[in-house]
Design an enzyme around this catalytic site. Structure first.
Site, PDB file in Angstrom:
ATOM      1  N   THR A 252      65.686  32.662 121.211  1.00  0.00           N
ATOM      2  CA  THR A 252      66.008  32.148 119.882  1.00  0.00           C
ATOM      3  C   THR A 252      65.394  33.063 118.836  1.00  0.00           C
ATOM      4  OG1 THR A 252      65.672  30.329 118.299  1.00  0.00           O
ATOM      5  CG2 THR A 252      64.007  30.554 120.020  1.00  0.00           C
TER       6      THR A 252
ATOM      7  N   ARG B 148      65.060  27.774 110.880  1.00  0.00           N
ATOM      8  CA  ARG B 148      65.195  26.318 111.005  1.00  0.00           C
ATOM      9  C   ARG B 148      63.943  25.632 110.457  1.00  0.00           C
ATOM     10  NH1 ARG B 148      69.208  23.533 114.084  1.00  0.00           N
ATOM     11  NH2 ARG B 148      69.704  25.391 115.231  1.00  0.00           N
TER      12      ARG B 148
ATOM     13  N   ASP C 179      64.298  31.948 116.117  1.00  0.00           N
ATOM     14  CA  ASP C 179      63.412  31.116 115.292  1.00  0.00           C
ATOM     15  C   ASP C 179      61.931  31.233 115.669  1.00  0.00           C
ATOM     16  OD1 ASP C 179      65.645  30.191 113.963  1.00  0.00           O
ATOM     17  OD2 ASP C 179      65.841  28.386 115.191  1.00  0.00           O
TER      18      ASP C 179
ATOM     19  N   ASP D 172      64.459  25.683 121.513  1.00  0.00           N
ATOM     20  CA  ASP D 172      63.724  24.451 121.813  1.00  0.00           C
ATOM     21  C   ASP D 172      64.648  23.325 122.271  1.00  0.00           C
ATOM     22  OD1 ASP D 172      64.780  24.372 119.250  1.00  0.00           O
ATOM     23  OD2 ASP D 172      63.135  23.194 118.405  1.00  0.00           O
TER      24      ASP D 172
ATOM     25  N   ARG E 169      76.678  24.574 121.131  1.00  0.00           N
ATOM     26  CA  ARG E 169      75.851  23.384 120.917  1.00  0.00           C
ATOM     27  C   ARG E 169      76.685  22.217 121.467  1.00  0.00           C
ATOM     28  NH1 ARG E 169      71.864  25.740 117.827  1.00  0.00           N
ATOM     29  NH2 ARG E 169      72.559  27.183 116.219  1.00  0.00           N
TER      30      ARG E 169
ATOM     31  N   ASP F 189      60.224  29.380 117.597  1.00  0.00           N
ATOM     32  CA  ASP F 189      59.642  28.044 117.412  1.00  0.00           C
ATOM     33  C   ASP F 189      59.305  27.360 118.734  1.00  0.00           C
ATOM     34  OD1 ASP F 189      62.242  27.734 118.257  1.00  0.00           O
ATOM     35  OD2 ASP F 189      62.824  26.303 116.719  1.00  0.00           O
TER      36      ASP F 189
ATOM     37  N   GLY G 281      71.851  28.627 119.501  1.00  0.00           N
ATOM     38  CA  GLY G 281      72.225  29.830 118.744  1.00  0.00           C
ATOM     39  C   GLY G 281      72.013  31.068 119.599  1.00  0.00           C
TER      40      GLY G 281
END
Ligand code: ATP
Ligand code: F6P
Ligand code: MG
Length: 321
Positions: free
Chosen positions: A127, A173, A129, A105, A74, A131, A13
């Site tokens: 990102t 996510r 996120d 990730d 992706r 994460d 993303g």
């Protein structure tokens, strides 16, 4: 092996600040005497050989722009070893000696596997996120948080005017960082994240208590993949008798002008990636801890480190509601 040409790509993303990171890679690389080229559309473009030479002016006027001018994608086929081997051949054909991967990730996993296959890579955390292990924050998180907060503030205005409840879904996510930070910044009544078990009965009861205590509105922030926010809104409306609306913030959170903090972070990380290569380092991933840039072995980082759940953020969101 002496590096002559560095490749850079963005993957997964998009996140605000990716352009600033690319710019820093290009300009630092050129200043240190390397050639730099950009791979379009992430690992997909790598496989297709969609590669362009970059000079100083190729990255003019992108620092302040959201998205990624190289494009991203992706590309699940990158999980297949023979596909990655073909990508390494493409890089060899183009004379690319090392690759800077800017992504989340999943993209890091791709860079780790390339490193395990002996190809020199550096990972930059890009990102919304947040994460990724080995960094306190990621490129794009700050901007996405500002966007989410801005949207929730607006929902608060209208909810308070109408005496309504809002159920707001934010991205992330499987990581609740965006939801928890937005919850603190907006002073919401409840926040639901994947790292912390929750049950509807307790949440609904908390909302009822708030309304009984005189609140004119209630806002619940829900990290995506937790529940159907539209169904939750109907259930809350039936239970409280207050009109309830669900809003999914969605991809709005991914776009937009990167914040100053994201531009600075991305610029620092992009320059650092090239400096590490210049020092003869590869197979590293870059992070920021307590304000300082850090780097880890990408294989070790992905095999042994985990992004930590920030329970103190969760507790604070509830303590201040
Ligand atoms: N296990 C894996 N092995 C090899 N490559 C992978 C792996 N996981 C992901 N990738 C590659 O990285 C790409 C991006 O991964 P993913 O879609 O998970 O996004 P991401 O980098 O985590 O970013 P974000 O989560 O912010 O969208 C994948 O499409 C694929 O090409
Ligand atoms: O843009 P897509 O492919 O719909 O992916 C959405 C996902 O990407 C992210 O925006 C970034 O990882 C997640 O928060 C979200 O789950
Ligand atoms: Mg990801």
């Amino acid at each position: 092996m002496a590096i002559k040409k560095i490749g850079v790509l963005t993957s997964g993303g998009d996140s605000p600040g990716m352009n600033a990171a690319i710019r820093a890679v290009v300009r630092t690389g050129l200043d240190l005497g390397y050639q730099v080229c950009g791979v379009r559309d992430g690992y997909l473009g790598l496989h297709e050989g969609n590669i362009i030479e970059l000079n100083r002016t190729s990255v003019s006027d992108i620092l302040n722009r959201g998205g990624t001018f190289l494009g991203t994608a992706r590309f699940p086929a990158f999980k297949i070893e023979s596909v990655r081997a073909e990508c390494i051949e493409v890089m060899k054909d183009h004379g690319i000696d090392a690759l800077v991967v800017i992504g989340g990730d999943g993209s890091y996993m791709g860079a780790k596997l390339l490193s395990e296959m002996g190809y020199p890579c550096i990972g930059l955390p890009g990102t919304i996120d947040n994460d990724i292990a080995g960094t306190y924050t990621t490129i794009g998180f700050d901007t996405a948080l500002d966007t989410a907060v801005n949207c929730i503030d607006r929902l608060r205005d209208t909810c308070s005017s109408h005496k309504r409840i809002a159920v707001v879904e934010v991205m992330g996510r499987h990581c609740g960082d965006l939801a928890m930070s937005a919850a603190i910044a907006c002073g919401v009544e409840a926040v639901l994240v994947p790292e912390k078990p929750w049950d509807k009965e307790t949440v609904y009861h908390q909302i009822e208590e708030g309304i009984a205590g005189g609140k004119r509105h209630a806002i619940i922030v829900v990290c995506e993949n937790q529940t159907d926010v539209h169904q939750m809104a109907s259930e809350l409306e039936a239970r409280t008798g207050l009109e309830t609306r669900a809003t999914v913030l969605g991809h709005i959170q991914r776009g937009g002008t990167p914040s100053a903090a994201d531009r600075v972070l991305a610029s620092r990380m992009g320059a650092y990636a090239v400096q590490l290569l210049h020092q003869g380092q590869s197979g590293r991933c870059i992070g920021i801890m307590r304000g300082a840039l850090v780097h880890y072995d990408i294989i070790e980082c992905l095999n042994t480190m985990k992004h930590q759940f920030r329970s103190e953020m969760y507790d604070l969101a509830y303590a201040l509601r």
